[in-house]
Design a protein around this motif. Structure first.
Motif, PDB file in Angstrom:
ATOM      1  N   GLY A 100       0.101  -2.474  -6.026  1.00 54.61           N
ATOM      2  CA  GLY A 100      -0.007  -1.564  -4.916  1.00 54.61           C
ATOM      3  C   GLY A 100      -1.303  -0.785  -5.019  1.00 54.61           C
ATOM      4  N   LYS A 153      -4.337  -1.755  -2.085  1.00 48.10           N
ATOM      5  CA  LYS A 153      -3.366  -2.837  -2.218  1.00 48.10           C
ATOM      6  C   LYS A 153      -4.076  -4.158  -1.973  1.00 48.10           C
ATOM      7  CE  LYS A 153       0.872  -4.414   0.140  1.00 48.10           C
ATOM      8  NZ  LYS A 153       1.674  -4.759  -1.055  1.00 48.10           N
ATOM      9  N   GLU A 212      -0.075  -0.088   9.051  1.00 51.33           N
ATOM     10  CA  GLU A 212       0.763   0.676   8.124  1.00 51.33           C
ATOM     11  C   GLU A 212      -0.040   1.069   6.905  1.00 51.33           C
ATOM     12  OE1 GLU A 212       4.404  -1.224   7.028  1.00 51.33           O
ATOM     13  OE2 GLU A 212       4.771   0.146   5.344  1.00 51.33           O
ATOM     14  N   PHE A 257      -0.286   2.291   3.012  1.00 53.64           N
ATOM     15  CA  PHE A 257       0.376   2.253   1.722  1.00 53.64           C
ATOM     16  C   PHE A 257      -0.333   3.254   0.822  1.00 53.64           C
ATOM     17  CE2 PHE A 257       3.186  -1.455   1.968  1.00 53.64           C
ATOM     18  CZ  PHE A 257       2.759  -2.004   3.176  1.00 53.64           C
ATOM     19  N   GLU A 306      -0.107   7.095  -5.910  1.00 51.80           N
ATOM     20  CA  GLU A 306       0.644   8.232  -6.438  1.00 51.80           C
ATOM     21  C   GLU A 306      -0.193   9.503  -6.515  1.00 51.80           C
ATOM     22  OE1 GLU A 306       3.899   5.755  -9.093  1.00 51.80           O
ATOM     23  OE2 GLU A 306       2.640   7.268 -10.042  1.00 51.80           O
ATOM     24  N   TYR A 351       8.098   9.725   6.397  1.00 48.82           N
ATOM     25  CA  TYR A 351       7.746   9.333   5.042  1.00 48.82           C
ATOM     26  C   TYR A 351       8.579  10.144   4.055  1.00 48.82           C
ATOM     27  CZ  TYR A 351       3.585   6.580   6.213  1.00 48.82           C
ATOM     28  OH  TYR A 351       2.724   5.607   6.683  1.00 48.82           O
ATOM     29  N   LYS A 352       8.875   9.521   2.933  1.00 51.41           N
ATOM     30  CA  LYS A 352       9.601  10.160   1.845  1.00 51.41           C
ATOM     31  C   LYS A 352       8.645  10.301   0.669  1.00 51.41           C
ATOM     32  CE  LYS A 352      13.304   8.887  -1.412  1.00 51.41           C
ATOM     33  NZ  LYS A 352      14.342   7.853  -1.697  1.00 51.41           N
ATOM     34  N   GLN A 353       8.620  11.476   0.058  1.00 54.29           N
ATOM     35  CA  GLN A 353       7.786  11.690  -1.131  1.00 54.29           C
ATOM     36  C   GLN A 353       8.668  12.220  -2.253  1.00 54.29           C
ATOM     37  OE1 GLN A 353       4.671  14.765  -1.055  1.00 54.29           O
ATOM     38  NE2 GLN A 353       3.279  13.319  -2.036  1.00 54.29           N
ATOM     39  N   GLN A 357       4.490   9.405  -4.805  1.00 48.18           N
ATOM     40  CA  GLN A 357       4.042   8.334  -3.919  1.00 48.18           C
ATOM     41  C   GLN A 357       4.746   8.431  -2.572  1.00 48.18           C
ATOM     42  OE1 GLN A 357       4.700   4.374  -5.371  1.00 48.18           O
ATOM     43  NE2 GLN A 357       3.005   3.563  -4.167  1.00 48.18           N
ATOM     44  N   ILE A 409       6.311   7.127   0.658  1.00 44.38           N
ATOM     45  CA  ILE A 409       6.952   5.861   1.004  1.00 44.38           C
ATOM     46  C   ILE A 409       7.403   5.906   2.457  1.00 44.38           C
ATOM     47  CG2 ILE A 409       8.888   4.326   0.468  1.00 44.38           C
ATOM     48  CD1 ILE A 409       8.884   5.726  -2.348  1.00 44.38           C
ATOM     49  N   VAL A 464       9.646   5.441   5.464  1.00 42.48           N
ATOM     50  CA  VAL A 464      11.083   5.313   5.660  1.00 42.48           C
ATOM     51  C   VAL A 464      11.380   4.565   6.946  1.00 42.48           C
ATOM     52  CG1 VAL A 464      13.223   6.600   6.056  1.00 42.48           C
ATOM     53  CG2 VAL A 464      11.563   7.440   4.381  1.00 42.48           C
ATOM     54  N   TYR A 477      10.529  15.081   2.729  1.00 41.54           N
ATOM     55  CA  TYR A 477      10.400  14.186   3.865  1.00 41.54           C
ATOM     56  C   TYR A 477       9.362  14.736   4.833  1.00 41.54           C
ATOM     57  CZ  TYR A 477      14.393  11.475   2.348  1.00 41.54           C
ATOM     58  OH  TYR A 477      15.232  10.668   1.622  1.00 41.54           O
TER      59      TYR A 477
END
Lengths: 113, 116
Positions: A3, A26, A101, A103, A106, B37-39, B44, B46, B48, B90
């Protein structure tokens, strides 16, 4: 399939110093965006790179600059650090022409003392 | 300028129950995307769920569904059968469809706690 990877994960700097953050997108992605997320806030768009050019920029001063390399990886540079630059810096990659989209990695947590 | 507002800084739900997170946005555009999005603590972000503004049907992804009210500029997220792993921050986000980039505009987030 790797990723989005960012480095370093954490770093501490003092006011006036300069910092470089790195991002590998990615696999297969050609576009990289950078966001700043202050504590307790949503991410704010800094800029986006495509074909080694800055495509769009958010409301950030010129102290924030970036670069994209031929392998699509990217760097975010911040000069003359201020206390207010302390934040989580998120890199996001995407494929131009695809769904768009994003990505996310962290992030790199920057603390300015 | 487009803005995204999340008026619930924190929410709590019991495991297996349903919770709804609110989001409103402001735009003069007619073609756009909306996202949740979920954090988690890992940081990170992500994805949803996503909704295209031209679609009248509300998006659904397993236990996650949205209530998209275009005229009211409202975009809420419903989480059914909440699980401990749903605990996270979120974020609601907006993207203009015709823009030069896929830049996202985020709200300030809602911290969701899931009680066992």
């Amino acid at each position: 399939d790797a990723g989005v990877t960012q480095s370093p994960t954490h770093l501490i700097k003092t006011r006036g110093q300069q910092v470089t953050l790195r991002c590998s997108p990615k696999s297969g992605h050609d576009t990289v965006s950078w966001y700043q997320q202050a504590l307790g806030q949503g991410p704010q768009f800094i800029f986006q790179y495509y074909e080694e050019e800055e495509r769009q920029r958010g409301n950030f001063p010129d102290r924030f600059s970036g670069h994209q390399f031929p392998n699509y990886s990217s760097e975010l540079n911040v000069n003359a650090l201020l206390l207010g630059d302390s934040a989580l810096y998120l890199c996001a990659s995407s494929l131009t022409g695809g769904t768009g989209e994003l990505f996310f990695g962290e992030g790199s947590r920057l603390t300015v003392l | 300028a487009q803005t995204v507002t999340q008026s619930q800084p924190e929410m709590s739900v019991q495991e297996a129950e349903t919770v709804t997170l609110s989001c409103t946005y402001d735009t003069s555009e007619s073609d756009y995307y909306l996202f949740w999005y979920k954090q988690p603590p890992s940081r990170q972000m992500i994805l949803v769920i996503r909704q295209e503004a031209y679609k009248q049907q509300n998006a659904t992804e397993n236990r996650f569904s949205v209530n998209f009210q275009k005229a009211a500029k409202s975009f809420s997220l419903k989480i059914s059968d909440s699980q401990l792993g749903d605990a996270a921050m979120y974020f609601c986000a907006y993207r203009y469809y015709g823009g030069a980039t896929n830049k996202l505009i985020f709200g300030t987030g809602t911290l969701l706690a899931v009680q066992p």
